[in-house]
Motif scaffolding. Structure first.
Motif, PDB file in Angstrom:
ATOM      1  N   UNK A   1       0.849  -1.191   0.000  1.00 33.32           N
ATOM      2  CA  UNK A   1       0.000   0.000   0.000  1.00 33.32           C
ATOM      3  C   UNK A   1       0.888   1.245   0.000  1.00 33.32           C
ATOM      4  N   UNK A   2       0.667   2.100  -0.977  1.00 34.74           N
ATOM      5  CA  UNK A   2       1.420   3.347  -1.093  1.00 34.74           C
ATOM      6  C   UNK A   2       0.429   4.499  -1.170  1.00 34.74           C
ATOM      7  N   UNK A   3       0.584   5.459  -0.280  1.00 34.08           N
ATOM      8  CA  UNK A   3      -0.252   6.664  -0.317  1.00 34.08           C
ATOM      9  C   UNK A   3       0.598   7.834  -0.795  1.00 34.08           C
ATOM     10  N   UNK A   4       0.151   8.462  -1.869  1.00 31.31           N
ATOM     11  CA  UNK A   4       0.829   9.645  -2.402  1.00 31.31           C
ATOM     12  C   UNK A   4      -0.025  10.853  -2.039  1.00 31.31           C
ATOM     13  N   UNK A   5       0.425  11.612  -1.072  1.00 33.85           N
ATOM     14  CA  UNK A   5      -0.415  12.636  -0.450  1.00 33.85           C
ATOM     15  C   UNK A   5      -0.006  14.047  -0.839  1.00 33.85           C
ATOM     16  N   UNK A   6      -1.016  14.898  -1.011  1.00 33.18           N
ATOM     17  CA  UNK A   6      -0.784  16.326  -1.283  1.00 33.18           C
ATOM     18  C   UNK A   6      -1.732  17.162  -0.433  1.00 33.18           C
ATOM     19  N   UNK A   7      -2.091  16.652   0.741  1.00 27.39           N
ATOM     20  CA  UNK A   7      -3.143  17.252   1.554  1.00 27.39           C
ATOM     21  C   UNK A   7      -2.661  18.432   2.388  1.00 27.39           C
ATOM     22  N   UNK A   8      -3.639  19.234   2.816  1.00 29.62           N
ATOM     23  CA  UNK A   8      -3.376  20.326   3.749  1.00 29.62           C
ATOM     24  C   UNK A   8      -4.220  20.170   5.012  1.00 29.62           C
ATOM     25  N   UNK A   9      -4.928  19.033   5.137  1.00 27.04           N
ATOM     26  CA  UNK A   9      -5.855  18.849   6.256  1.00 27.04           C
ATOM     27  C   UNK A   9      -5.397  17.810   7.278  1.00 27.04           C
ATOM     28  N   UNK A  10      -4.139  17.387   7.190  1.00 31.76           N
ATOM     29  CA  UNK A  10      -3.641  16.418   8.160  1.00 31.76           C
ATOM     30  C   UNK A  10      -3.899  14.977   7.783  1.00 31.76           C
ATOM     31  N   UNK A  11      -4.249  14.710   6.552  1.00 31.07           N
ATOM     32  CA  UNK A  11      -4.464  13.329   6.118  1.00 31.07           C
ATOM     33  C   UNK A  11      -3.259  12.457   6.437  1.00 31.07           C
ATOM     34  N   UNK A  12      -2.057  12.971   6.173  1.00 33.95           N
ATOM     35  CA  UNK A  12      -0.838  12.177   6.361  1.00 33.95           C
ATOM     36  C   UNK A  12      -0.673  11.709   7.809  1.00 33.95           C
ATOM     37  N   UNK A  13      -1.111  12.515   8.762  1.00 30.99           N
ATOM     38  CA  UNK A  13      -0.939  12.154  10.174  1.00 30.99           C
ATOM     39  C   UNK A  13      -1.823  10.989  10.584  1.00 30.99           C
ATOM     40  N   UNK A  14      -2.799  10.637   9.753  1.00 30.57           N
ATOM     41  CA  UNK A  14      -3.725   9.551  10.063  1.00 30.57           C
ATOM     42  C   UNK A  14      -3.324   8.236   9.415  1.00 30.57           C
ATOM     43  N   UNK A  15      -2.236   8.252   8.673  1.00 34.04           N
ATOM     44  CA  UNK A  15      -1.787   7.052   7.970  1.00 34.04           C
ATOM     45  C   UNK A  15      -0.969   6.182   8.910  1.00 34.04           C
ATOM     46  N   UNK A  16      -1.298   4.910   8.993  1.00 31.00           N
ATOM     47  CA  UNK A  16      -0.602   3.987   9.888  1.00 31.00           C
ATOM     48  C   UNK A  16       0.832   3.760   9.410  1.00 31.00           C
ATOM     49  N   UNK A  17       1.764   3.501  10.348  1.00 29.50           N
ATOM     50  CA  UNK A  17       3.188   3.457  10.009  1.00 29.50           C
ATOM     51  C   UNK A  17       3.592   2.327   9.069  1.00 29.50           C
TER      52      UNK A  17
END
Length: 230
Positions: free
Chosen positions: A38-54
């Motif tokens: 699983x690969x998440x490519x993020x460009x968010x400004x709302x904190x999406x990245x902080x919710x991604x499991x390690x």
């Protein structure tokens, strides 16, 4: 299958301000965590990245679905790349469906039939129209969860660097290289854009964008039209 060696499927999720959906998406994928990457490519400004499991691979990429999906694909180890929207859910047997399709060496990739996750005749007819269009034209959109053999993805050069309808152009590129298939799925996609912006207004806009694209309107202008409506 040991995903540390080479996973069969790399699931690539482009996210932009998906804090409301991303945890649900990762929970949905958890039954297959030992079979997929699983690969998440993020460009968010709302904190999406902080919710991604390690245990999930997370990268930052320039905003834009094409650039984000390409960035995720650059890191992928899977033999197959699958591009998943954060508000879309896969069928329980999606791996088996892909394996059966790719047992035919002529198959480059494809997508799934889709179903909108909201009741009513409007959404039934919208779903039916999307699936018929995909079946007859071989043009797939992102909410149908496009998949492709990694080698062919690289041969194509990834998704084109355009502002919108990159999935349309990518579908055409796949067809030039070999056979594409529409799998039974279905993947279930969220009705949120129709419910938020209006069912008929959203449908009219989507068809308008397709027609204007066929008439030669630039993707940049179409993207502004799409963005202004949201």
């Amino acid at each position: 299958m040991d995903k540390k060696k080479q996973p069969l499927i790399s699931v690539i999720i482009p996210t932009y301000n998906e804090s409301a959906t991303i945890q649900g998406t990762l929970k949905h994928l958890s039954p297959w965590k030992n079979l997929i990457e699983i690969i998440i490519a993020d460009a968010s400004t709302d904190g999406t990245a902080s919710l991604v499991s390690p245990e999930v691979t997370l990268i930052q990429a320039p905003r834009g679905r094409a650039s984000q999906m390409n960035a995720g694909a650059d890191l992928a180890c899977g033999e197959v790349l699958l591009f998943l929207h954060s508000d879309t859910r896969l069928p329980d047997d999606f791996i088996q469906q892909i394996e059966r399709a790719l047992s035919d060496n002529k198959v480059v990739g494809g997508a799934f039939k889709m179903k909108i996750d909201h009741p009513g005749m409007f959404f039934y007819l919208t779903t039916l129209g999307s699936n018929l269009r995909a079946a007859f034209s071989g043009i797939y959109f992102g909410d149908q969860t496009i998949f492709v053999r990694r080698d062919y993805f690289r041969q194509i050069g990834g998704f084109p660097a355009i502002d919108i309808l990159e999935d349309w152009e990518f579908s055409l590129s796949m067809k030039k290289l070999g056979k594409t298939v529409l799998l039974p799925g279905p993947v279930k996609t969220s009705a949120r854009r129709w419910l938020i912006h209006g069912k008929w207004k959203t449908t009219w806009l989507m068809h308008k964008i397709k027609v204007l694209y066929l008439l030669g309107t630039s993707p940049a202008d179409l993207k502004r039209l799409y963005s202004d409506s949201r």
